[in-house]
Structures are given as C-alpha cells and as structure tokens.
Design an enzyme around this catalytic site. Structure first.
Site, mmCIF file in Angstrom:
data_model
loop_
_atom_site.group_PDB
_atom_site.id
_atom_site.type_symbol
_atom_site.label_atom_id
_atom_site.label_comp_id
_atom_site.label_asym_id
_atom_site.label_seq_id
_atom_site.Cartn_x
_atom_site.Cartn_y
_atom_site.Cartn_z
ATOM 1 N N GLY A 46 -6.217 101.977 59.496
ATOM 2 C CA GLY A 46 -6.930 100.951 60.230
ATOM 3 C C GLY A 46 -6.157 99.646 60.224
ATOM 4 N N GLN A 51 -4.733 90.709 61.127
ATOM 5 C CA GLN A 51 -3.635 91.185 60.272
ATOM 6 C C GLN A 51 -2.282 91.088 60.969
ATOM 7 O OE1 GLN A 51 -5.848 94.984 59.064
ATOM 8 N NE2 GLN A 51 -4.616 94.542 57.259
ATOM 9 N N CYS A 91 -5.261 98.300 51.679
ATOM 10 C CA CYS A 91 -5.178 97.469 52.876
ATOM 11 C C CYS A 91 -3.707 97.215 53.186
ATOM 12 C CB CYS A 91 -5.899 96.145 52.628
ATOM 13 S SG CYS A 91 -5.863 95.021 54.035
ATOM 14 N N LEU A 92 -3.361 97.272 54.468
ATOM 15 C CA LEU A 92 -1.965 97.030 54.848
ATOM 16 C C LEU A 92 -1.550 95.590 54.544
ATOM 17 C CD1 LEU A 92 -1.764 98.993 58.222
ATOM 18 C CD2 LEU A 92 -0.820 99.658 56.010
ATOM 19 N N HIS A 133 -14.484 98.071 56.397
ATOM 20 C CA HIS A 133 -13.292 97.341 55.944
ATOM 21 C C HIS A 133 -12.698 96.514 57.085
ATOM 22 C CE1 HIS A 133 -9.352 97.182 53.593
ATOM 23 N NE2 HIS A 133 -8.982 96.822 54.808
ATOM 24 N N GLU A 134 -12.531 97.154 58.245
ATOM 25 C CA GLU A 134 -11.898 96.452 59.374
ATOM 26 C C GLU A 134 -12.796 95.343 59.918
ATOM 27 O OE1 GLU A 134 -8.883 96.876 59.540
ATOM 28 O OE2 GLU A 134 -8.791 98.814 58.528
ATOM 29 N N HIS A 137 -12.469 92.164 58.083
ATOM 30 C CA HIS A 137 -11.282 91.362 58.431
ATOM 31 C C HIS A 137 -11.593 90.362 59.552
ATOM 32 C CE1 HIS A 137 -7.880 92.870 56.133
ATOM 33 N NE2 HIS A 137 -8.153 94.128 56.420
HETATM 34 NI NI NI Z 1 -7.329 95.807 55.560
#
Ligand code: NI
Length: 162
Positions: A46, A51, A91-92, A133-134, A137
């Site tokens: 995701g 991000q 998380c990226l 999660h997304e 953000h």
């Molecule tokens: Ni994330």
C-alpha cells in the site's frame, strides 16, 4: 514507469492532512500510475499520496501475491468497522521496521475510482489492515503512533510494508 521518492518518518509532509480530489485530471492519473509503480518497485502492499509528497486523498493498495490486483481509492472513507486483529505492520516510510498494531478485522469503505465513480469495498484481515493504515496517512498519522510494543527490525525484505 515513473518512480517517485518515498518520504520517510520525520518528513513534515507525513503529518499533514490531505485535500480531497475534485476532478481526475491527467496529472492526477499520472500520480496514481506513479504511485502504483513506486509501491510495486518497493515491494509494498500500500501507498498513500503524502508518502510521495502529494497532499491529496489518494491511496493505492495491492495485497495479491502476484501484485496484479491494484485497488485505487480516491477520497476514501470508512463506512463500517468490526472486530479486531493484532499483528505486525510495516510502512514504506519506515523501511526495515515493523510494530504490532491492533486494527479492525473487517472494514467497509467507500471511495471513487479513477473515473470518479463511487464504489464500495469490503475487506478483512490484511486488506482491512491495509485500508486503515493507508487512510491514516491521509490525515497525517502513521502506525508508529499506535504500536502496542516496541518497533523492531525486520530482516526479511519480503515482509509486507505499507
Ligand atoms: Ni504506511
């Protein structure tokens, strides 16, 4: 294919609230495609627009093994949540790390697709976790605010990162 730079924890942009997408312009479509490329390249499940430094309410998710079933959500909102699941989350924007987070085990969300057509999506387990999660953000939140215990290193690079 165009990759965008993934912002990491500590970048102020990750704390900001994103604005809704009013219309799907060619530029927004390009952003969505770049987000997919960037997520796949990073082996993520995701990615949210902030991000990659863009404060718009757009997320992309793909929990399929082959990474060929992208879920693109524009202006997503949660409609329902149910149950609970507790497990590791990554998380990226915090590569190589994970922490235990409790999330709903079921979610129902509503969003627009890239034609700005409204659709609903239901998910359990990993998909429910990824959606929560997304969406966090988009309001400037990261999972590190919700971890039950310490954040730890993940050695396996194949681990899912959102
Ligand atoms: Ni994330």
């Amino acid at each position: 294919m165009a990759l965008r730079e993934i912002r990491v924890l500590g970048d102020e942009i990750l704390k900001k609230t994103c604005r809704e997408v009013k219309e799907m312009t060619p530029r927004m479509k390009e952003l969505v495609n770049d987000m997919l490329d960037t997520m796949y390249e990073a082996n993520g499940v995701g990615l949210a627009a902030p991000q990659v430094g863009i404060l718009r309410r757009i997320v992309v998710i793909d929990i399929s093994e082959e990474q060929n079933e992208p879920l693109i959500m524009i202006n997503p909102r949660l409609l329902e949540t149910e149950g609970e699941q507790t497990g590791d989350e990554g998380c990226l924007s915090l590569p190589g790390k994970a922490g235990e987070v409790t999330r709903p085990n079921y979610v129902k969300a509503i969003a627009y697709d890239t034609d700005m057509k409204e659709f609903e999506v239901e998910g359990t387990e990993l998909l429910a976790r990824a959606i929560c999660h997304e969406l966090d953000h988009l309001d400037g939140h990261m999972y590190v605010e919700k971890v039950n215990g310490p954040i730890h290193d993940v050695n396996n690079e194949e681990d899912e990162q959102e």
